[in-house]
Design a protein around this motif. Structure first.
Motif, PDB file in Angstrom:
ATOM      1  N   MET A  26       0.282  -2.070   2.490  1.00  0.00           N
ATOM      2  CA  MET A  26       0.087  -3.394   1.927  1.00  0.00           C
ATOM      3  C   MET A  26       1.430  -4.317   2.056  1.00  0.00           C
ATOM      4  SD  MET A  26       0.246  -2.664  -2.125  1.00  0.00           S
ATOM      5  CE  MET A  26       0.798  -4.580  -2.505  1.00  0.00           C
TER       6      MET A  26
ATOM      7  N   GLN B 250       0.018  -9.923   0.354  1.00  0.00           N
ATOM      8  CA  GLN B 250      -1.491  -9.729   0.468  1.00  0.00           C
ATOM      9  C   GLN B 250      -2.293  -9.639  -0.909  1.00  0.00           C
ATOM     10  OE1 GLN B 250      -1.691  -6.017   2.827  1.00  0.00           O
ATOM     11  NE2 GLN B 250      -2.898  -7.071   4.430  1.00  0.00           N
ATOM     12  N   THR B 251      -1.326  -9.364  -1.889  1.00  0.00           N
ATOM     13  CA  THR B 251      -1.825  -9.584  -3.283  1.00  0.00           C
ATOM     14  C   THR B 251      -1.657 -10.633  -4.089  1.00  0.00           C
ATOM     15  OG1 THR B 251       0.112  -8.206  -4.120  1.00  0.00           O
ATOM     16  CG2 THR B 251      -1.833  -6.788  -3.404  1.00  0.00           C
TER      17      THR B 251
ATOM     18  N   GLN C 109      -5.815  -3.529  -3.058  1.00  0.00           N
ATOM     19  CA  GLN C 109      -6.477  -2.876  -1.590  1.00  0.00           C
ATOM     20  C   GLN C 109      -7.373  -1.587  -2.126  1.00  0.00           C
ATOM     21  OE1 GLN C 109      -3.319  -2.738  -2.742  1.00  0.00           O
ATOM     22  NE2 GLN C 109      -2.200  -1.278  -1.952  1.00  0.00           N
TER      23      GLN C 109
ATOM     24  N   MET D  81      -9.214  -7.210   0.556  1.00  0.00           N
ATOM     25  CA  MET D  81      -8.372  -7.204  -0.909  1.00  0.00           C
ATOM     26  C   MET D  81      -9.675  -7.381  -1.769  1.00  0.00           C
ATOM     27  SD  MET D  81      -5.548  -6.431   0.428  1.00  0.00           S
ATOM     28  CE  MET D  81      -4.695  -6.566  -1.195  1.00  0.00           C
TER      29      MET D  81
END
Length: 402
Positions: A143, A147-148, A279, A365
């Protein structure tokens, strides 16, 4: 007439038929993980995920070929031990492939050695966004903090109704990424970040009280927290409860690191209703994950549970096996990186792919909420954002533009 020895006749027959005897290969895989110290549980999750893939699918796919894991202890988040381990794996062990790396400083310190040795390396966790740009020989299957953080910033502003937010982060590269990602996503969606608070380093769990009291005094609608997976998260939730931040109207949100499956039951009542974006969580309802969790409990005990580290270890081992199988055991650096660039797999997280342009992971996600059922804390997915590429590279932010 002099007769040829019998064994020469056998060779001549093979050559005459154009046959090439298949030889079983042993591929040496260097694995650099924290096997001791405070982060040993994180290394254990990844290692057990790797081992489980080999038991369920990997060895069957390899056929007569073997992967020999040569393990080295990276200990903690400082880069020195990991760099020494990588040098030993290259010079003494002469490994063909390299993997592991829980903490970003570990792989950052090791990258020059990897580049010099032209050693294909698959990162199984370290999440600073620009890590693959450190070497053409690095790909990642885990990850990135963008992405978060970036989609969580958008979600907090658009769906959770947060008009203001503060960010608390561990002060090292992935923490700084988490701050930048959330801030850009949140403010781009119309919110305002009113404070950003560095909350100690990754090695030891700090006293979070002064940091979080500062946030409570600022009174934001949401408090986005990134701390390393493991014991840091439990301390964050305890401090959040002790300071009465929920009653003060400050909503705790964050990446999936703070609601790690293996830590979930120690977070307490303060965790109920907390929304995170990540994820993987063990309650994901897809066939591959159901098989994975069932096999995990059979292998490691009914009371054991996999977390996102385990899922990344499992998926990463699938990518490593794929590279060995595709090359019939004769592993070459350039060909391995070609195979990993564009590799895809349906695993516990769902469908994942390594982006051929960035050598970084593309995956669904999940926005998840903590709830209580039968006296246990669980996670449920409330929204899925499909096939997210790393926003840092897409937006060409800072070192991600390299």
């Amino acid at each position: 007439m002099q007769q040829s020895p019998a064994w020469l006749g056998g060779v001549a027959l093979l050559l005459g038929l154009g046959a090439t005897p298949a030889l079983a290969a042993t591929v040496k895989l260097g694995v650099v993980l924290p096997y001791s110290g405070g982060a040993a549980d994180l290394g254990k999750q990844i290692q057990q995920g790797m081992d489980l893939y080999m038991q369920l699918e990997g060895q069957e796919k390899l056929g007569e070929h073997q992967i020999e894991m040569v393990k080295r202890d990276s200990k903690g988040p400082g880069g020195d031990a990991a760099k020494t381990a990588v040098q030993e794996l290259i010079v003494r062990e002469k490994v063909n492939l390299l993997t592991g790396f829980v903490f970003s400083p570990n792989i950052i310190a090791s990258a020059p050695l990897i580049e010099q040795a032209n050693l294909p390396t698959l990162v199984l966790n370290a999440a600073t966004a620009w890590i693959p740009s450190l070497s053409k020989d690095i790909a990642r299957v885990s990850m990135t903090m963008w992405q978060t953080g970036f989609p969580m910033g958008e979600y907090a502003a658009k769906t959770l109704g947060c008009e203001t937010a503060a960010v608390g982060y561990t002060d090292y590269p992935p923490g700084k990424d988490a701050l930048a990602a959330f801030e850009q996503g949140f403010e781009g969606a119309g919110g305002e970040v009113v404070d950003a608070v560095p909350m100690g380093g990754p090695a030891e769990v700090p006293d979070f009280t002064p940091f979080m009291q500062r946030v409570k005094d600022a009174g934001p609608d949401c408090f986005y927290v990134f701390v390393p997976a493991g014991n840091h998260a439990a301390a964050v939730f305890k401090t959040y409860a002790d300071l009465g931040m929920a009653d003060a109207g400050v909503r705790l949100i964050g990446p999936g690191d703070i609601t790690q499956d293996t830590q979930l039951q120690v977070l307490g009542d303060a965790a109920v209703g907390v929304v995170t974006l990540g994820q993987y969580q063990a309650d994901l309802d897809n066939p591959a994950n159901q098989r994975f969790v069932a096999a995990w409990k059979e292998a490691y005990g009914e009371d054991s549970t996999p977390d996102f580290m385990a899922a990344q270890g499992y998926d990463g081992m699938a990518a490593i096996v794929a590279a060995v199988v595709e090359q019939n055991g004769d592993v070459e650096p350039e060909r391995t990186m070609q195979i990993w660039s564009g590799w895809s797999f349906d695993g516990p997280r769902g469908h994942v792919m390594i982006d051929p342009e960035t050598r970084d992971i593309v995956q669904d996600m999940k926005v998840s909420e903590v709830y209580e059922e039968d006296g246990k804390l669980r996670m449920r997915t409330i929204e899925t954002i499909p096939q997210v590429k790393d926003p840092c590279k897409a937006l060409k932010v800072g070192r991600c533009s390299e």
